[in-house]
Design a protein around this motif. Structure first.
Motif, PDB file in Angstrom:
ATOM      1  N   THR A  73      -1.686  -7.567  -0.644  1.00 40.67           N
ATOM      2  CA  THR A  73      -2.881  -6.838  -0.208  1.00 40.67           C
ATOM      3  C   THR A  73      -3.765  -6.420  -1.372  1.00 40.67           C
ATOM      4  OG1 THR A  73      -1.649  -4.757  -0.170  1.00 40.67           O
ATOM      5  CG2 THR A  73      -1.790  -5.993   1.905  1.00 40.67           C
ATOM      6  N   GLY A  74      -3.300  -6.626  -2.596  1.00 43.51           N
ATOM      7  CA  GLY A  74      -4.116  -6.295  -3.766  1.00 43.51           C
ATOM      8  C   GLY A  74      -5.015  -7.453  -4.170  1.00 43.51           C
ATOM      9  N   THR A  85       6.551   0.621   3.834  1.00 42.76           N
ATOM     10  CA  THR A  85       6.174   1.989   3.491  1.00 42.76           C
ATOM     11  C   THR A  85       4.780   2.067   2.884  1.00 42.76           C
ATOM     12  OG1 THR A  85       7.217   1.768   1.333  1.00 42.76           O
ATOM     13  CG2 THR A  85       8.561   2.686   3.105  1.00 42.76           C
ATOM     14  N   SER A  86       4.177   0.927   2.578  1.00 41.17           N
ATOM     15  CA  SER A  86       2.831   0.939   1.994  1.00 41.17           C
ATOM     16  C   SER A  86       1.784   1.009   3.096  1.00 41.17           C
ATOM     17  CB  SER A  86       2.606  -0.307   1.129  1.00 41.17           C
ATOM     18  OG  SER A  86       2.615  -1.460   1.939  1.00 41.17           O
ATOM     19  N   SER A  87       0.570   1.181   2.686  1.00 40.70           N
ATOM     20  CA  SER A  87      -0.509   1.269   3.669  1.00 40.70           C
ATOM     21  C   SER A  87      -0.675  -0.070   4.380  1.00 40.70           C
ATOM     22  CB  SER A  87      -1.818   1.659   2.984  1.00 40.70           C
ATOM     23  OG  SER A  87      -2.227   0.634   2.118  1.00 40.70           O
ATOM     24  N   ILE A  88      -1.253  -0.025   5.541  1.00 41.51           N
ATOM     25  CA  ILE A  88      -1.404  -1.239   6.343  1.00 41.51           C
ATOM     26  C   ILE A  88      -2.834  -1.751   6.298  1.00 41.51           C
ATOM     27  CG2 ILE A  88       0.529  -0.791   7.887  1.00 41.51           C
ATOM     28  CD1 ILE A  88      -1.563   0.314   9.903  1.00 41.51           C
ATOM     29  N   TYR A  89      -3.492  -1.576   5.162  1.00 40.46           N
ATOM     30  CA  TYR A  89      -4.851  -2.072   5.006  1.00 40.46           C
ATOM     31  C   TYR A  89      -4.818  -3.525   4.540  1.00 40.46           C
ATOM     32  CZ  TYR A  89      -6.151   2.788   5.416  1.00 40.46           C
ATOM     33  OH  TYR A  89      -6.306   4.058   5.875  1.00 40.46           O
ATOM     34  N   PHE A  90      -5.166  -4.410   5.442  1.00 38.35           N
ATOM     35  CA  PHE A  90      -5.152  -5.829   5.143  1.00 38.35           C
ATOM     36  C   PHE A  90      -6.556  -6.382   5.021  1.00 38.35           C
ATOM     37  CE2 PHE A  90      -1.176  -5.397   7.814  1.00 38.35           C
ATOM     38  CZ  PHE A  90      -0.329  -5.300   6.729  1.00 38.35           C
ATOM     39  N   TRP A  91      -7.530  -5.532   4.710  1.00 42.06           N
ATOM     40  CA  TRP A  91      -8.919  -5.972   4.706  1.00 42.06           C
ATOM     41  C   TRP A  91      -9.163  -7.098   3.706  1.00 42.06           C
ATOM     42  CZ3 TRP A  91     -11.855  -5.796   0.331  1.00 42.06           C
ATOM     43  CH2 TRP A  91     -11.399  -4.981  -0.702  1.00 42.06           C
ATOM     44  N   ARG A  92      -8.453  -7.091   2.570  1.00 39.60           N
ATOM     45  CA  ARG A  92      -8.712  -8.106   1.562  1.00 39.60           C
ATOM     46  C   ARG A  92      -8.276  -9.497   2.029  1.00 39.60           C
ATOM     47  NH1 ARG A  92      -9.915  -6.912  -3.442  1.00 39.60           N
ATOM     48  NH2 ARG A  92      -8.647  -5.039  -3.414  1.00 39.60           N
ATOM     49  N   ILE A  93      -7.080  -9.605   2.617  1.00 38.78           N
ATOM     50  CA  ILE A  93      -6.647 -10.925   3.065  1.00 38.78           C
ATOM     51  C   ILE A  93      -7.456 -11.387   4.275  1.00 38.78           C
ATOM     52  CG2 ILE A  93      -4.355 -10.782   2.062  1.00 38.78           C
ATOM     53  CD1 ILE A  93      -3.236 -10.106   4.797  1.00 38.78           C
ATOM     54  N   GLU A  94      -7.964 -10.434   5.038  1.00 38.49           N
ATOM     55  CA  GLU A  94      -8.862 -10.810   6.137  1.00 38.49           C
ATOM     56  C   GLU A  94     -10.209 -11.271   5.587  1.00 38.49           C
ATOM     57  OE1 GLU A  94      -8.809  -7.284   8.499  1.00 38.49           O
ATOM     58  OE2 GLU A  94      -6.836  -7.731   9.348  1.00 38.49           O
ATOM     59  N   PRO A 144      -2.948 -21.150   8.906  1.00 35.80           N
ATOM     60  CA  PRO A 144      -1.679 -21.547   9.538  1.00 35.80           C
ATOM     61  C   PRO A 144      -0.486 -21.603   8.587  1.00 35.80           C
ATOM     62  CG  PRO A 144      -3.177 -23.429   9.395  1.00 35.80           C
ATOM     63  CD  PRO A 144      -3.947 -22.215   8.958  1.00 35.80           C
ATOM     64  N   ASP A 145      -0.715 -21.701   7.286  1.00 32.75           N
ATOM     65  CA  ASP A 145       0.380 -21.752   6.327  1.00 32.75           C
ATOM     66  C   ASP A 145       0.608 -20.420   5.617  1.00 32.75           C
ATOM     67  OD1 ASP A 145       1.062 -24.407   6.799  1.00 32.75           O
ATOM     68  OD2 ASP A 145      -0.430 -25.154   5.391  1.00 32.75           O
ATOM     69  N   PHE A 146       0.139 -19.342   6.235  1.00 33.48           N
ATOM     70  CA  PHE A 146       0.273 -18.010   5.638  1.00 33.48           C
ATOM     71  C   PHE A 146       1.072 -17.110   6.570  1.00 33.48           C
ATOM     72  CE2 PHE A 146      -1.275 -13.629   5.171  1.00 33.48           C
ATOM     73  CZ  PHE A 146      -0.933 -13.413   3.856  1.00 33.48           C
ATOM     74  N   SER A 147       2.043 -16.398   6.001  1.00 35.05           N
ATOM     75  CA  SER A 147       2.848 -15.451   6.772  1.00 35.05           C
ATOM     76  C   SER A 147       3.077 -14.194   5.949  1.00 35.05           C
ATOM     77  CB  SER A 147       4.213 -16.044   7.120  1.00 35.05           C
ATOM     78  OG  SER A 147       4.089 -17.204   7.880  1.00 35.05           O
ATOM     79  N   LEU A 148       3.078 -13.050   6.624  1.00 32.35           N
ATOM     80  CA  LEU A 148       3.442 -11.798   5.975  1.00 32.35           C
ATOM     81  C   LEU A 148       4.921 -11.544   6.216  1.00 32.35           C
ATOM     82  CD1 LEU A 148       0.463  -9.454   6.917  1.00 32.35           C
ATOM     83  CD2 LEU A 148       1.011 -10.371   4.666  1.00 32.35           C
ATOM     84  N   ILE A 149       5.612 -11.062   5.187  1.00 33.66           N
ATOM     85  CA  ILE A 149       7.030 -10.731   5.297  1.00 33.66           C
ATOM     86  C   ILE A 149       7.276  -9.346   4.724  1.00 33.66           C
ATOM     87  CG2 ILE A 149       7.846 -13.132   5.270  1.00 33.66           C
ATOM     88  CD1 ILE A 149       8.537 -12.736   2.293  1.00 33.66           C
ATOM     89  N   ASP A 150       8.258  -8.658   5.279  1.00 35.06           N
ATOM     90  CA  ASP A 150       8.678  -7.371   4.739  1.00 35.06           C
ATOM     91  C   ASP A 150       9.475  -7.642   3.476  1.00 35.06           C
ATOM     92  OD1 ASP A 150       9.438  -4.721   4.363  1.00 35.06           O
ATOM     93  OD2 ASP A 150      11.152  -4.911   5.699  1.00 35.06           O
TER      94      ASP A 150
END
Length: 82
Positions: free
Chosen positions: A28-29, A53-62, A70-76
């Protein structure tokens, strides 16, 4: 005289190979977002590690357009877990 044409052995063609895969921490950075965009453009499958535990701001990847790739996934992923 016949011309020799090399052939690719079975199972070794580009379509048979698994895609290159990358795990990017800090997705997210700024650095993680741009690295992911570059890797996706090079044909990689990218897993972006986030901490729950981090913020859920995904504005940058959006904003970079990779969130829906289709080849991108978020993982914990928390590197401090033991």
């Amino acid at each position: 005289m016949q011309q020799f044409k090399p052939t690719t052995p079975p199972g070794n063609s580009d379509s048979d190979r698994m895609p290159k895969t990358a795990i990017v921490t800090g997705i997210t950075g700024q650095d993680g977002g741009y690295m992911s965009k570059h890797l996706l453009s090079d044909g990689y499958r990218v897993y972006g590690g986030i901490r729950l535990t981090s913020s859920i701001y995904f504005w940058r990847i959006e904003e970079l357009g990779i969130a829906v790739h289709p080849d991108f996934s978020l993982i914990d992923l928390d590197l401090t877990d033991t």
